[in-house]
Design a protein around this motif. Sequence first.
Motif, short mmCIF file in Angstrom:
data_model
loop_
_atom_site.label_atom_id
_atom_site.label_comp_id
_atom_site.label_asym_id
_atom_site.label_seq_id
_atom_site.Cartn_x
_atom_site.Cartn_y
_atom_site.Cartn_z
N UNK A 211 17.09 93.86 82.65
CA UNK A 211 15.76 94.18 81.47
C UNK A 211 14.84 94.54 81.58
N UNK A 212 14.83 95.71 82.30
CA UNK A 212 13.95 96.55 82.46
C UNK A 212 15.36 97.74 81.04
N UNK A 213 15.89 98.53 81.24
CA UNK A 213 16.75 98.80 80.19
C UNK A 213 16.68 98.19 78.90
N UNK A 214 16.43 97.09 78.29
CA UNK A 214 16.75 96.30 77.15
C UNK A 214 14.35 96.87 76.88
N UNK A 215 13.90 96.62 77.40
CA UNK A 215 12.24 96.82 77.98
C UNK A 215 11.91 98.26 76.98
N UNK A 216 13.19 98.54 78.09
CA UNK A 216 12.70 100.39 78.37
C UNK A 216 11.68 100.90 78.86
N UNK A 217 10.54 99.24 80.27
CA UNK A 217 10.21 100.22 80.84
C UNK A 217 10.56 99.24 82.06
N UNK A 218 10.10 99.35 83.90
CA UNK A 218 10.42 98.90 84.33
C UNK A 218 10.12 97.41 84.82
N UNK A 219 11.23 96.50 84.86
CA UNK A 219 10.55 94.92 84.69
C UNK A 219 10.88 94.81 86.54
N UNK A 220 10.29 93.78 87.04
CA UNK A 220 11.11 93.74 88.80
C UNK A 220 11.23 92.24 88.74
N UNK A 221 11.63 91.33 89.21
CA UNK A 221 12.27 89.78 89.57
C UNK A 221 11.86 89.68 90.79
N UNK A 222 11.34 88.12 90.50
CA UNK A 222 10.80 87.71 91.67
C UNK A 222 11.84 87.29 92.87
N UNK A 223 13.58 87.11 92.38
CA UNK A 223 14.55 86.87 93.72
C UNK A 223 15.40 87.44 92.66
N UNK A 224 16.49 87.21 93.17
CA UNK A 224 17.70 87.11 93.04
C UNK A 224 18.97 85.94 93.23
N UNK A 225 19.97 85.76 93.11
CA UNK A 225 21.01 84.96 93.10
C UNK A 225 21.97 84.67 92.33
N UNK A 226 22.87 85.88 93.25
CA UNK A 226 24.45 86.49 93.04
C UNK A 226 25.61 86.77 93.62
N UNK A 227 26.57 86.22 93.65
CA UNK A 227 27.26 86.56 95.13
C UNK A 227 27.53 88.00 95.22
N UNK A 228 27.43 88.36 93.67
CA UNK A 228 27.75 90.34 94.07
C UNK A 228 26.54 91.16 94.53
N UNK A 229 26.51 91.14 95.80
CA UNK A 229 25.35 91.12 97.13
C UNK A 229 25.23 93.08 96.71
N UNK A 230 26.23 93.57 96.37
CA UNK A 230 26.88 94.78 96.13
C UNK A 230 25.57 95.17 95.27
N UNK A 231 24.79 94.50 94.50
CA UNK A 231 24.33 94.55 92.77
C UNK A 231 23.17 94.62 92.81
N UNK A 232 22.83 93.76 93.63
CA UNK A 232 21.14 92.38 93.40
C UNK A 232 20.33 93.39 94.23
N UNK A 233 19.61 93.74 93.58
CA UNK A 233 18.05 94.48 93.26
C UNK A 233 17.05 93.91 92.58
N UNK A 234 15.53 94.14 92.93
CA UNK A 234 14.88 93.65 92.24
C UNK A 234 13.60 94.29 91.99
#
Lengths: 320, 320
Positions: A211-234
Amino acid sequence: MPQTRLDTDRIRAARRVIDPVFLDSPLYRCDALEPELGCAVSIKLETANPVRSFKGRGTELIAAGLGAGSVVCASAGNLGQALAWSGRKRGLDVTVVASRAAPAAKLDRIRALGARLELVDGDFDAARERASDIARRDGIRLVEDSLDVETCEGAATIGLEIARQAPSAEVVLIALGGGAMATGIGHVLTELAPGVEVVCVQPAGAPAMTLSYRERRVVTTESTNTIADGVAGRCPIPEVLDDLLQVADDAVLVEEDSIVAGVRMLFEHAGLVVEPSGALGVAALLENRERFADRRVVTVVCGGNVDPAAHRCWVAPRPT
Amino acid sequence: MPQTRLDTDRIRAARRVIDPVFLDSPLYRCDALEPELGCAVSIKLETANPVRSFKGRGTELIAAGLGAGSVVCASAGNLGQALAWSGRKRGLDVTVVASRAAPAAKLDRIRALGARLELVDGDFDAARERASDIARRDGIRLVEDSLDVETCEGAATIGLEIARQAPSAEVVLIALGGGAMATGIGHVLTELAPGVEVVCVQPAGAPAMTLSYRERRVVTTESTNTIADGVAGRCPIPEVLDDLLQVADDAVLVEEDSIVAGVRMLFEHAGLVVEPSGALGVAALLENRERFADRRVVTVVCGGNVDPAAHRCWVAPRPT
């Protein structure tokens, strides 16, 4: 030439510092995947090493630079293993902070490699805060994945290898988490193989960097929900986003079902045990067949640390 | 220096002919296996290539030598895939004869790689007879695994790599079937690393070559009974036995339960999908703990072509 924090000469020099066990990993065409994916798929395999992920490339640079003393990092599990491995080799005192929810296999290996493991409630970003507190309190080096340039330079050595091993590649698919691997490989390919499309892949359940890449600015999220634990940052890191914007051609999101299908396909057709983050590229191919049809694609299989029980479940025969 | 049919300079020269995708495979210490095995285990991984076994090293030499034309081989499944791959690359017409009982995954891949596949009732040695008939009838090159020196020289390049990648190894464990890999690697290590103990490992259910090694004469068996399909021969080749007697320090037999345990351990602790033949070394460590205790051991994980359903069964949690 991309104006990132990285420098290709420094990345070349990094190869002389990194333990050879992490370098020159296999890259090979995997025909058996192609009937289902509809393109020419090559695998860059980063799981056949002592820590079963690419992270050792970066931690070797960090540990060699430190020489002696103490170091702390937050980790979703793979960086911690790698730092423990590189630190043990050099007699460093390594502390890893991880989420209590990280896969048991990753946590067990961090302990087995001799690091001090501190578990926190909450997610990876909670671990980052705690690691930062420890570094401040003890006055020791804090390793921040993707922010510390060594982690990007280490990953970038994969890019040098892809440019050499797969000179006819048209697309390279890279798992996107904090961004070290995407900016590292992307930097090298943008400079050495500018015709190659660099496509980052992130779970739709942990989309902050995309989302940050697409908006060209840092976008944070409230939570993550994925089995891909290695890339789950907010919480994307601004400096890394700046670099990513220069070297990535696209960032795509994939659904959980596709990630599981990728894990299963890599087991059934390629004989590979991969963690969900390592299957993101295959997931992107499954979701974007027309876009990649008949193209020569390299996907970086970046990690293979899974709980065996979880893997058995992901690769179990589908109900018919 | 061993007086075998092999020559180390020729083996070195073979590296220039073999497609690099088969060379310089990973060799790494796998700590996670060590608590259960009680020694320092390194894996030489021959599964991360387009045919998921070491056989491509030899078929590259054969196919390059042929240049054009037709070729036939008998195969338990892995040689056929590798010859199909090397032949396809060079426009050769490849026929593979295999037992109807070979794993479906191996047979499917031979077909997918464009070879003509002929199935015979009976076992691998029945396929050998049929391939020989075809070669005579059609006047084409018959590739005989372990007898044709290219198959040994190709496998021997693994020995060059072990000598370089693991200079402190004390023991190397090699799956024993027809003997190409054991004589090839054994020849190189006997010459370049004479202190290393070369130990061959064969299933107790397919012991012909081991019995021959022990009696120093060809001993055939009536039948085989093992899940390690890749090494299940009944009729050792005299020339290969002569070489083996010079370069192997020992040959041990392992039980089926140990082979399954090896497959499971390599999955659970190393994240590797291996076929039973690839787990023979681990099986030998499980059965001979005192002998190998605390020693530095390299085990060659020589193949990973399994039927996914069979693999799921081997790695399923044990009843408690």
